[in-house]
Every structure is written in C-alpha cells, then in structure tokens.
Write a protein that holds these residues in place. Structure first.
Motif, short mmCIF file in Angstrom:
data_model
loop_
_atom_site.label_atom_id
_atom_site.label_comp_id
_atom_site.label_asym_id
_atom_site.label_seq_id
_atom_site.Cartn_x
_atom_site.Cartn_y
_atom_site.Cartn_z
N LEU A 9 16.94 -38.56 19.57
CA LEU A 9 18.38 -38.32 19.62
C LEU A 9 18.74 -36.83 19.71
N PRO A 10 18.17 -35.94 18.87
CA PRO A 10 18.52 -34.52 18.99
C PRO A 10 18.20 -33.96 20.37
N ALA A 11 17.04 -34.31 20.92
CA ALA A 11 16.67 -33.80 22.24
C ALA A 11 17.60 -34.37 23.32
N GLY A 12 17.90 -35.66 23.22
CA GLY A 12 18.82 -36.26 24.18
C GLY A 12 20.21 -35.66 24.09
N CYS A 13 20.62 -35.31 22.87
CA CYS A 13 21.93 -34.69 22.68
C CYS A 13 21.97 -33.32 23.34
N VAL A 14 20.91 -32.53 23.15
CA VAL A 14 20.85 -31.21 23.78
C VAL A 14 20.93 -31.34 25.29
N GLU A 15 20.20 -32.27 25.85
CA GLU A 15 20.20 -32.46 27.30
C GLU A 15 21.60 -32.83 27.81
N ASN A 16 22.27 -33.71 27.10
CA ASN A 16 23.60 -34.13 27.55
C ASN A 16 24.64 -33.02 27.40
N VAL A 17 24.53 -32.23 26.34
CA VAL A 17 25.46 -31.12 26.16
C VAL A 17 25.25 -30.07 27.25
N GLN A 18 23.99 -29.76 27.55
CA GLN A 18 23.72 -28.79 28.61
C GLN A 18 24.29 -29.26 29.94
N ALA A 27 26.86 -31.30 30.25
CA ALA A 27 28.32 -31.29 30.12
C ALA A 27 28.89 -29.88 30.26
N LEU A 28 28.13 -28.87 29.87
CA LEU A 28 28.61 -27.49 29.95
C LEU A 28 28.82 -27.03 31.39
N SER A 29 28.24 -27.72 32.34
CA SER A 29 28.42 -27.34 33.74
C SER A 29 29.80 -27.75 34.26
N ALA A 30 30.50 -28.60 33.52
CA ALA A 30 31.85 -29.01 33.90
C ALA A 30 32.86 -28.32 33.00
N GLU A 31 34.12 -28.38 33.39
CA GLU A 31 35.18 -27.74 32.63
C GLU A 31 35.58 -28.59 31.43
N LEU A 48 41.49 -36.48 16.95
CA LEU A 48 40.98 -35.41 17.81
C LEU A 48 40.70 -35.97 19.20
N GLU A 49 40.54 -35.08 20.18
CA GLU A 49 40.15 -35.51 21.51
C GLU A 49 39.39 -34.39 22.20
N TYR A 50 38.47 -34.78 23.06
CA TYR A 50 37.63 -33.85 23.80
C TYR A 50 37.51 -34.34 25.24
N ASP A 51 37.38 -33.40 26.16
CA ASP A 51 37.19 -33.81 27.55
C ASP A 51 35.91 -34.63 27.70
N HIS A 52 34.86 -34.19 27.05
CA HIS A 52 33.57 -34.87 27.16
C HIS A 52 33.10 -35.22 25.75
N VAL A 53 32.91 -36.49 25.48
CA VAL A 53 32.41 -36.93 24.17
C VAL A 53 31.01 -37.48 24.32
N ILE A 54 30.14 -37.07 23.41
CA ILE A 54 28.79 -37.63 23.33
C ILE A 54 28.74 -38.41 22.01
N ALA A 55 28.82 -39.72 22.10
CA ALA A 55 28.79 -40.59 20.92
C ALA A 55 27.35 -40.95 20.63
N VAL A 56 26.86 -40.56 19.45
CA VAL A 56 25.44 -40.68 19.12
C VAL A 56 25.21 -41.87 18.18
N GLU A 57 24.32 -42.74 18.58
CA GLU A 57 23.85 -43.89 17.81
C GLU A 57 24.99 -44.75 17.24
N PRO A 58 25.67 -45.52 18.08
CA PRO A 58 26.75 -46.38 17.61
C PRO A 58 26.35 -47.30 16.45
N ALA A 59 25.11 -47.80 16.45
CA ALA A 59 24.69 -48.70 15.37
C ALA A 59 24.76 -48.02 14.01
N ASP A 60 24.42 -46.72 13.94
CA ASP A 60 24.51 -45.98 12.68
C ASP A 60 25.95 -45.77 12.25
#
Length: 667
Positions: free
Chosen positions: A557-566, A568-572, A618-630
């Motif tokens: 999960l942490p590695a996948g989160c980093v990848e998705n954030v990186q 997402a940073l390419s967009a506004e 709150l609201e964000y242009d891009h949301v990364i929802a991590v582990e819905p089951a947790d």
C-alpha cells in the motif's frame, strides 16, 4: 451590450472606482477617530469604518463583476419585455460587492445579494422575468477573457452554460471558494430564505449544501444587518480541518464578523478523560436532559420556619406559609433555576419592605441590599445556590436518585464514576461537556446568536442539538447535512426527529440531489453503498460527465500510494490521500521518503494525508482512497465513512487495496 474590449474597459473603470472607495473609506477612518460623541458611539463607528476599509481593500483581489442582466422594453408592442416593470431597458452588473463611482449616481456594480440580483440566478427561457440578455464572464485572474450570452426572451431553452460548467469543474488548491457566479436556482431560493424561516437542507455529496449555508449567512447579514448586528451569526462545522477549508468563503463575500467554530469549541470545556462507547451513548441520549433537570430541581425544599430579620429596634417577619407560597410560585414561573431563586429573594425583601414602610421606614437602596443579605441564609436552606459542575459531579457519582425511572440499571452503571468525586477533582470527557452545558442552561440562560448555521448536522447527538437550539435567539437555524454521511454512534436516520431536537420540528426539509462537484463516475460507485446504509435519501445524480475512476489491487500500500501520488502530481489540482486513521502515519512517512511534501488535513499544500475520520466536508481534485476494507472495519458505521471518503473526489478517484473490496462496493 458591450463587446469584449468595452467590457474590459468597464472592468478597469470599476477597479478605479473601487480604489477611490477604498481611499475614501480609509480617510473616513481618520475622520471617525476624532468624531464627537460618547465613547461607545465613537468606538463602534471606528470599528465599523476600519472593518469597511479593510474589507474593501481586500476586494481588489477578485474580479469586479461576474455577470450582467439586461432587461427588455416593457412598452414593446411585441411584449418582449413583459415582466421588466421598473427595470425596463436597464442593465445591471453584478459582483461580490457594491461598487459606485459617485454618491447619488447609479451603482456601477450591484451586490449579488441585492433583490434585483435574484433575477440573474432565477431567470430562465421558460420564465425570463423580463430579462432580455444574461451575460456571464470568464476570468483568468484579473484578466477578463470571455463572456457568454443567453437571450432569454426568445424562449429558446438553453443547453447550459459552458462558463458555469468550466467554473464548477475548475481544479482547486487550498480553501473552499465562493460560488456567487455559479449559484443554481434551487440554491439561490435557499440562500434568500427569510431570517424568520428555518430550513433543513438534505444535500448529497457535491450538491453545494455547505456553500449554500455560507452564502445564506452572507445574505442574511446583508438583508437583516440591523437585526443581526447585536447577536451575530454562528457557523458550526464538524472539525477544525473543515473550518480551515471554508475559512476564506465569507471574507470574499464581504463578511468577516461571523463566528465559525465547532460544537466542542462552542462548549468551551477542557476535556481530560475519555468515555467508554457505552457511557458516551447514554450521555448523548436526550433522556439525560430530564435526568439533569430532576437533579437540579430536586434541590428545592420547603420552608420549615418563618423568615425573621432584625432591623435596629424592629423585627420584620415573613410567615412560614407565605415563604412556602413564594417558593412554589417561583418554581412554577421561573425560566431558570437561578432566576427562580432571585425571585424568591426579591419577593421576601418586598414583603419586608411593605412592613417597614407601614412603620415609616425609609427603604432606600442600601436598606434593600442589607435585607437581601439578611434573608440569604433562609433562602439558601430552601433554594440553594448551584453550579453546573457540582450538579453533574453529584449525578455521575451516584446517578440513582436523579436517573431512577429514566435510565436502566445498566445505563446508570455505564455513566457512574468508579468512586464519588467532587467537581474540583473531576476529569471531564467530551460528552460531559455537553451535559455541563445542559446543566448550565438549567441554572441560567445561555448566550445566543441571531442565526445559527450548522453543517454535518446528521452527526449531532440529541444533547448536542439541544445545546445548539439554546443558542438561537430567534429560533432561526439553517440545518445542513446528509443522512448517508452519518458516522457517529448517535447519527440521525431521519430529519424530523433531528429537527425536533434542534427545536425546529416544523422546519422545511429540502433535498438537493444534483452533485455539481462530484463527477458521475464517482457518484455511480458511491451510490452502490446507499442501500446498505439504511437511510431514506435520494441517490445522487451528477451535473458532470467528466471524471476518472481507477480501482487497483496492489501488494504494497505505501509503495502503491507513492506511485499514484506521483502520477497525480502531473495533473493540476489538489490531492488527498485518505485512509483509515491507523494507516495515516505510515502512508505519510512513505510519501516523505519519496521526496513528496505532505500536509495534514488542515494544512495548505498540494498533497494532504487525511484520516478518514476527518475527511467529512473536505474535497480534493484527486483522491486516493486507501484500503476500503480497513475503513469499513475501523468503526461501527464504517460503510457510511467509506461513502464519505469516496465522495471527496471532485475530478479523479483512485481506489487502492490489498484486501478484498467490501461486497457492498461491488454492487
């Protein structure tokens, strides 16, 4: 109507007029500081002038206007201007603030809250209200880039405004913005509801219910300023992160004297302990109001002797039965416990005064105060002085006497302290703060506001609702919420019951179900959860056809989160990583290790790592929802919490998981 070049020239003229208004306001501050009059008047005038100068000075950061309406000719043979009335052939520019270039001349820009501005939001091809042309403007910073016209009197239905759509879909970073340029007709109707009318807005995610509440605050202060100046307006939010997010809206609308706080801050009690879930549920139950009332008024006894007061060579007397009648009458009539006590003292002193005056005694103020002190011991024996913390300490030390017949034995045991304590040694919990407020209100009246706007009201307990209701001076409340987003143990499942606790059982309930900020692809995913949430709310529909949804299973999960954030940073736009509370620290550390700057939920920055428990509102242009089951497993109302998390995305949503997704999410 002007062309683009002429509109730009007019915008610059408006800016110049505003600069002159600011200069004039600042000059008035200097004059006002040396004005004649009493000290209070001079102080209030100085405060008003300084506030006006400050607000007007800050207005230069916004475009001077966002729209214009041009009325038709009411005398036209074709009847094209029907409905124009006194506005025949008039053109009005609309902005966040009134702008005028000279006293006595028509304003260059009219405040969006003025009555004539309502037509800008409400007019349509079906009901043009006499408006021939409605023009909306597009801005890039301070530069006027485009405009868009609607010709309403032709009767041709509009396919919708591209400028409105682009403004709604525009990426955002930082605090929430105002929506004066994009208010929809149903939103405008709610905003302009009279002060004496309480309204409840059941708003699905992204429908703008929070914006409606904030704009309603600004409108009421404009339309009813003289009534609201003394008591003001209170805006209650669910947490500090939410308040930080909405903090910029009212100042941009010209209103800074609005108190924005949380229910915990409003109660203003130091919390030093934590309740068990069982104890918290009992303490938030509305039956505790009756327990406390019983505990307070059980202190009132009946006189066992007469009141006798020595006064030099005389003795004045109030017989036992007269004293008892005074106590009974005061108990029946008094609105609060301490008011009743003061009435008993006043009535005894008045009886003594009548006796003394019959003997020719001079009963001046000094004599009356001396008599009040002299009878205090007799009154204290029958109607003792009380403090809220002492009352609650007695109840929690031994709930039996006050709670008997109201709470079950198990419930009394749940709230009972393990050993009796005095108020000075008590360690109060968050739920105790609500009970202390209730006890204080039983003793004496609470301070109140001219209007109260409460957001995320579905999460309030009955006792919290009572605390809010007491703070509405004119029973004027705007209630905002979404039953589907209820996450507390006592969250409301229907609005009528919640409104009754808020003292507004007859308030109109209006449902907003069109989401302007959440794209359709996200709404469709979140709607899958509604059936399982067990609340009767309409499914959300989206105004927007854009948006992206990605659901991906990962091994780390942490590695996948980093990848998705990186990525997402390419967009506004802003990015929110939202996860179960216990996962937040590890995810934040992983992002920092990858060189990504992160901020907490109430911070200013592009990437925020947010506990699911603080995501509401709150609201964000891009949301990364991590582990819905947790997220679901973390609390009893976990599915409601997941619904909240998914609907924070206003453009793109990534769902990352290692565990199987909740079956409800699979549809």
């Amino acid at each position: 109507m002007r062309d683009l070049t002429s509109e730009r020239e007019y915008a610059e003229r408006c800016r110049e007029a505003l600069r002159r208004m600011v200069a004039g306001a600042r000059e008035n501050v200097a004059v006002g500081e040396h004005t004649w009059g009493d000290r209070y008047t001079a102080e209030r005038l100085g405060f008003y002038l300084k506030t006006l100068a400050r607000d007007m000075g800050e207005e230069g950061h916004n475009p001077p206007f966002f729209g214009v309406i041009a009325y038709g000719d009411a005398d036209s043979d074709a009847g094209a201007g029907a409905g124009a009335g006194e506005h025949s052939r008039q053109t009005y520019y609309l902005g966040r603030r009134h702008i005028s270039d000279a006293i006595g001349r028509p304003p260059m820009v009219i405040d969006w809250r003025a009555p004539v501005s309502a037509a800008f939001y409400q007019a349509s091809a079906i009901e043009p209200r006499g408006i021939e042309t409605r023009r909306r403007f597009g801005w890039s910073g301070q530069l006027l880039t485009s405009f868009e016209d609607e010709h309403l009197l032709t009767g041709s239905p509009s396919g919708g405004s591209d400028l409105v759509r682009r403004e709604i879909e525009r990426a955002r970073v930082g605090p929430m913005r105002d929506i004066v340029a994009t208010i929809q007709p149903e939103q405008d109707t709610l905003v302009r509801t009279d002060l004496d009318v309480s309204v409840c807005v059941q708003g699905a995610p992204g429908t703008g219910k929070t914006a409606v509440g904030l704009h309603r605050a600004a409108y009421l202060l404009y339309a009813y300023r003289s009534r609201l100046t003394r008591n003001g307006v209170l805006v209650l939010g669910p947490n500090r992160a939410f308040l930080h997010y909405i903090s910029a809206v009212l100042p941009t609308l010209g209103e800074v004297d609005v108190e924005q706080t949380t229910i915990e801050q409003l109660l203003d009690r130091e919390v030093r302990a934590t309740d068990s879930s069982e104890a918290a549920e009992v303490k938030h139950d509305v039956r505790m109001a009756e327990v406390l009332r019983k505990a307070v008024y059980a202190r009132i006894g009946r006189p066992e002797r007469a009141v006798v007061v020595s006064d030099e060579s005389y003795k004045w007397r109030v017989n036992q039965h007269e004293f008892a009648e005074m106590v009974v009458e005061a108990e029946a009539d008094a609105t609060t416990y301490l008011t009743g006590r003061e009435r008993v003292i006043a009535r005894i002193v008045a009886a003594l005064q009548r006796q003394a005056e019959a003997r020719g005694q001079n009963c001046n103020g000094v004599w009356l105060r001396r008599m009040a002190r002299a009878v205090m011991a007799d009154v204290e024996a029958v109607w003792p002085n009380l403090k809220a913390d002492e009352v609650l300490a007695d109840v929690l030390s031994d709930p039996g006497p006050a709670a008997d017949g109201i709470l079950s034995a198990a419930e009394r045991q749940a709230i009972s302290w393990s050993r009796p304590r005095k108020a000075k040694s008590a360690r109060w919990t968050a739920a105790d703060a609500v009970l202390l407020d209730e006890a204080s209100a039983l003793l004496e009246r609470s301070p109140a506001y001219g209007h109260v706007i409460v957001d995320e009201a579905q999460d309030l307990s009955p006792m919290q609702c009572r605390a809010i209701a007491r703070r509405s001076e004119h029973n004027s409340i705007t209630v905002l919420g979404d039953l589907a987003q209820g996450t507390t143990a006592w969250a409301a499942t229907d609005w009528p019951a919640q409104l009754a606790h808020l003292g507004q059982p007859s308030a109109e309930i209006v449902a907003l179900s069109t989401g302007f900020r959440v794209p359709a692809v996200v709404v469709e995913l979140a709607n899958r959860l509604l059936t399982a949430l067990g609340v009767g709310v309409p499914a959300t529909t989206s105004f927007r056809s854009d948006g992206e949804l990605t659901i991906r299973q990962v091994d780390d999960l942490p590695a996948g989160c980093v990848e998705n954030v990186q990525r997402a940073l390419s967009a506004e736009g802003s990015i929110g990583v939202i996860a179960a509370d216990h996962q937040v620290a590890a995810l934040a550390d992983g992002l920092k290790a990858a060189g990504i700057e992160v901020v907490p939920a109430d911070g200013d920055g592009r990437v925020a790592v947010v506990p699911a428990s603080l995501a509401k509102g709150l609201e964000y242009d891009h949301v990364i929802a991590v582990e819905p089951a947790d997220i679901v497993a973390s609390e009893p109302r976990g599915l409601n919490r997941l619904y909240v998390v998914l609907t924070r995305a206003v453009s793109r949503l990534d769902v990352l998981h290692t565990r199987p997704l909740p079956t409800e999410l699979l549809g």
